[in-house]
Enzyme design. Sequence first.
Site, mmCIF file in Angstrom:
data_model
loop_
_atom_site.group_PDB
_atom_site.id
_atom_site.type_symbol
_atom_site.label_atom_id
_atom_site.label_comp_id
_atom_site.label_asym_id
_atom_site.label_seq_id
_atom_site.Cartn_x
_atom_site.Cartn_y
_atom_site.Cartn_z
ATOM 1 N N ARG A 1 5.601 8.814 4.946
ATOM 2 C CA ARG A 1 5.361 7.463 5.451
ATOM 3 C C ARG A 1 6.659 6.864 5.969
ATOM 4 N NH1 ARG A 1 0.412 5.803 4.308
ATOM 5 N NH2 ARG A 1 0.903 3.637 4.836
ATOM 6 N N HIS B 1 4.416 -5.970 8.925
ATOM 7 C CA HIS B 1 3.766 -6.804 7.912
ATOM 8 C C HIS B 1 4.743 -7.872 7.452
ATOM 9 C CE1 HIS B 1 0.106 -4.486 7.129
ATOM 10 N NE2 HIS B 1 0.818 -3.368 7.125
ATOM 11 N N CYS C 1 -0.655 -3.389 12.022
ATOM 12 C CA CYS C 1 -0.734 -2.112 11.308
ATOM 13 C C CYS C 1 -2.079 -1.402 11.536
ATOM 14 C CB CYS C 1 -0.446 -2.308 9.822
ATOM 15 S SG CYS C 1 0.090 -0.776 9.010
#
Length: 240
Positions: free
Chosen positions: A127, A190, A94
Site C-alpha cells: 500500500r 483523505h 480515494c
Amino acid sequence: MKIKIMHLYPDLLNLYGDRGNIECLKRRLIWRGIDAEVVCHTCDDKGFDISDVDIVFLGGGSDREQKIVCSRLIEHKKELHDFAENGGSIVAVCGGYQLLGKYYRLEDETIEGLEILDIYTEQGKGRLIGNIVLEADFINQKIVGFENHGGRTYIGSHTPMGKVLYGYGNEENAGAEGVIYKNVVATYLHGPLLPKNPELCDYILTNALKHKYPDFDKLEKLDDTLESTANNYIAERFVK
C-alpha cells in the site's frame, strides 16, 4: 444564491473523516451568505435524481464497499457521465476516485467503473501510505493530505490535480496525483481533504457557482488565518 450538494452513500464511503469535506463545503458557503443544502443518497434510497444538484461528493471505502456502491451507481452511469460533461461538479476521494474510471482490477476480480474519467486502476504490491504534499497550478496554496491506497491509478492524458512534492500519488513513479477534468476533482487525499485546503475548497465552490450562475464573479474572502497556518505547517514539515 444556493448550492445543492449530494453526498453519495455516506453509510458506506466515509473513510478518514470524509464527511468533513461536506461540512467544509457547506460552511464556506454559509459564512458568505450563500444558501447550502446537503442531501444524502444511501443504500436505503430507491430513487436517484441529480437534476437539481450542483456538487456530487463520492468518498472513500474498502474494496467491498466500493463493489456495493458501484453495483448501484452503474445503473446511473449515463446520468453521472452527462452531469460531469455538462459542467456539474464532482468531488471524488480515494475509492470514489477509482470508481470514476474504466475499472479497478483486483487480484481475483475487476470492479467496473463509471467511465466518467478515461483512467483505470490496478491493484499493486503493498500500500502507498503516508502524508502527501502537492503543488497545483490552479491555486496558490499547496495541497496537503493523507494517502492510503493499494490501487495504482493510470490517468493517461488527463491533467493531474497536482505535482507530488512529498509522498506517492497516483502510483509510485507518476510524480503526480489525482485528476482535474472540467469541474471534476478526483484524488486519493483523505484527511479530510477540504478543511486542510481552503483554497481547493473555494476552487470547487467557485466552479459550481459559475456553472449555476453565469454572471457570478468570485467568492468574497474569508479569514483563513487558522486554516492557512495549519496548511503551511504541514507543507513545510515535509517539503524542505
